[in-house]
Write a protein that holds these residues in place. Structure first.
Motif, mmCIF file in Angstrom:
data_model
loop_
_atom_site.group_PDB
_atom_site.id
_atom_site.type_symbol
_atom_site.label_atom_id
_atom_site.label_comp_id
_atom_site.label_asym_id
_atom_site.label_seq_id
_atom_site.Cartn_x
_atom_site.Cartn_y
_atom_site.Cartn_z
ATOM 1 N N GLY A 24 0.817 -1.206 0.000
ATOM 2 C CA GLY A 24 0.000 0.000 0.000
ATOM 3 C C GLY A 24 0.850 1.255 0.000
ATOM 4 N N ASN A 25 0.211 2.383 0.265
ATOM 5 C CA ASN A 25 0.882 3.676 0.303
ATOM 6 C C ASN A 25 1.168 4.065 1.757
ATOM 7 N N TRP A 26 2.300 4.760 1.951
ATOM 8 C CA TRP A 26 2.757 5.068 3.307
ATOM 9 C C TRP A 26 3.291 6.493 3.380
ATOM 10 N N THR A 27 3.290 7.022 4.588
ATOM 11 C CA THR A 27 3.930 8.309 4.870
ATOM 12 C C THR A 27 4.853 8.128 6.067
ATOM 13 N N VAL A 28 6.045 8.695 5.969
ATOM 14 C CA VAL A 28 7.011 8.658 7.068
ATOM 15 C C VAL A 28 7.264 10.079 7.541
ATOM 16 N N LEU A 29 7.169 10.272 8.848
ATOM 17 C CA LEU A 29 7.371 11.581 9.472
ATOM 18 C C LEU A 29 8.468 11.471 10.512
ATOM 19 N N LEU A 30 9.379 12.442 10.525
ATOM 20 C CA LEU A 30 10.390 12.572 11.575
ATOM 21 C C LEU A 30 10.199 13.925 12.247
ATOM 22 N N THR A 31 9.950 13.894 13.540
ATOM 23 C CA THR A 31 9.693 15.130 14.272
ATOM 24 C C THR A 31 10.407 15.100 15.614
ATOM 25 N N SER A 32 10.597 16.283 16.194
ATOM 26 C CA SER A 32 11.242 16.389 17.509
ATOM 27 C C SER A 32 10.328 17.145 18.463
ATOM 28 N N PRO A 33 9.816 16.479 19.496
ATOM 29 C CA PRO A 33 8.904 17.153 20.436
ATOM 30 C C PRO A 33 9.604 18.010 21.480
ATOM 31 N N ASP A 34 10.945 17.972 21.554
ATOM 32 C CA ASP A 34 11.659 18.683 22.628
ATOM 33 C C ASP A 34 12.458 19.884 22.136
ATOM 34 N N GLU A 35 12.456 20.139 20.875
ATOM 35 C CA GLU A 35 13.488 20.982 20.279
ATOM 36 C C GLU A 35 13.099 22.443 20.059
ATOM 37 N N HIS A 36 11.793 22.728 20.024
ATOM 38 C CA HIS A 36 11.359 24.065 19.601
ATOM 39 C C HIS A 36 11.939 25.134 20.524
ATOM 40 N N LEU A 37 12.455 26.207 19.935
ATOM 41 C CA LEU A 37 13.168 27.233 20.690
ATOM 42 C C LEU A 37 12.248 28.291 21.285
ATOM 43 N N THR A 38 11.040 28.464 20.739
ATOM 44 C CA THR A 38 10.178 29.563 21.189
ATOM 45 C C THR A 38 8.813 29.127 21.688
ATOM 46 N N ASP A 39 8.384 27.904 21.385
ATOM 47 C CA ASP A 39 7.040 27.461 21.769
ATOM 48 C C ASP A 39 7.108 25.992 22.197
ATOM 49 N N ALA A 95 20.055 22.122 20.955
ATOM 50 C CA ALA A 95 20.878 23.286 21.297
ATOM 51 C C ALA A 95 21.819 22.971 22.456
ATOM 52 N N ASN A 96 22.975 23.591 22.434
ATOM 53 C CA ASN A 96 23.975 23.379 23.474
ATOM 54 C C ASN A 96 23.415 23.799 24.835
ATOM 55 N N GLY A 97 23.506 22.911 25.814
ATOM 56 C CA GLY A 97 23.028 23.212 27.153
ATOM 57 C C GLY A 97 21.609 22.752 27.431
ATOM 58 N N THR A 98 20.950 22.096 26.475
ATOM 59 C CA THR A 98 19.560 21.667 26.670
ATOM 60 C C THR A 98 19.420 20.162 26.846
ATOM 61 N N GLY A 99 20.529 19.432 26.919
ATOM 62 C CA GLY A 99 20.470 18.002 27.196
ATOM 63 C C GLY A 99 20.032 17.182 25.994
ATOM 64 N N PHE A 100 19.470 16.004 26.302
ATOM 65 C CA PHE A 100 19.047 15.082 25.248
ATOM 66 C C PHE A 100 17.670 15.465 24.713
ATOM 67 N N HIS A 101 17.504 15.322 23.401
ATOM 68 C CA HIS A 101 16.228 15.560 22.730
ATOM 69 C C HIS A 101 15.775 14.277 22.050
ATOM 70 N N ARG A 102 14.445 14.099 21.979
ATOM 71 C CA ARG A 102 13.884 12.925 21.300
ATOM 72 C C ARG A 102 13.620 13.239 19.821
ATOM 73 N N TYR A 103 13.870 12.224 18.988
ATOM 74 C CA TYR A 103 13.603 12.325 17.544
ATOM 75 C C TYR A 103 12.775 11.106 17.157
ATOM 76 N N VAL A 104 11.538 11.365 16.711
ATOM 77 C CA VAL A 104 10.541 10.318 16.571
ATOM 78 C C VAL A 104 10.207 10.088 15.094
ATOM 79 N N PHE A 105 10.353 8.838 14.655
ATOM 80 C CA PHE A 105 9.913 8.421 13.328
ATOM 81 C C PHE A 105 8.515 7.823 13.461
#
Length: 199
Positions: free
Chosen positions: A47-62, A93-103
């Motif tokens: 079938g047809n598929w979509t793959v998304l990679l996003t980071s829930p911890d990374e946004h700098l302003t929101d 960003a430097n000083g913000t520790g580990f961030h998650r990256y989700v597929f």
């Protein structure tokens, strides 16, 4: 990503490899430099598929928003890949520790037309244009796509992040690391004569 109380049970195993040595599992830690280039993604399914990679911890302003790092579709009829959002390496960003990256792997409904995701295409290559919400994305397309698989890793700052900010995003690198000044100590005398030792 989908906000409480929404969740899904992944039923399609998703294999993500950065090179030959770095496999994405379920929250393992990888160096940011290892994810500098696109990974190889594999799974079993028709079938047809979509793959998304996003980071829930990374946004700098929101803190309620994410940054979309990659979005593409796979057409089963000719096995073609249509890249909607080009790949962006991790930018913790430097000083913000580990961030998650989700597929996230989405299965397309065969009875619904394949969405073009035109609204997800970037107007430019700025970081601001990559602001993203998985919840809003799925809410808009829930009639035609269903989440089916997931894999994620964690990464923290290294020098490759600076290169990504400068060379790909063309912006100054944010830095949240505070460098404490060294405590001042007067020069020590080898044999102090007739002076109190604690002055």
């Amino acid at each position: 990503l989908f906000t409480e109380p929404h969740y899904f049970n992944p039923i399609v195993p998703l294999t993500v490899m950065f090179g030959d040595d770095h496999k994405v599992c379920m929250g393992n830690c990888l160096p940011s430099s290892a994810a500098k280039c696109k990974p190889e993604i594999s799974f079993n399914g028709e079938g047809n598929w979509t793959v998304l990679l996003t980071s829930p911890d990374e946004h700098l302003t929101d803190q309620t928003m994410e940054y979309v790092h990659w979005l593409f579709t796979i057409n089963s009829s000719d096995k073609s890949v249509n890249e909607i959002v080009p790949y962006l390496p991790p930018i913790p960003a430097n000083g913000t520790g580990f961030h998650r990256y989700v597929f996230l792997l989405f299965k397309h409904d065969l009875d619904a037309p394949m969405p073009s995701f035109e609204d997800c295409k970037l107007p430019n290559n700025s970081l601001e244009s990559r602001s993203f919400s998985t919840y809003k994305f799925y809410k808009k397309y829930e009639d035609s796509i269903t989440p089916a698989g997931v894999a994620f890793f964690q990464a923290e700052w290294d020098v490759s992040v600076r290169e990504t900010f400068h060379q790909i995003l063309d912006m100054d690198e944010p830095n949240f690391e505070f460098y404490w000044p060294r405590e001042y100590r007067p020069p020590q005398e080898k044999f102090p004569q007739d002076e109190a030792f604690d002055v």
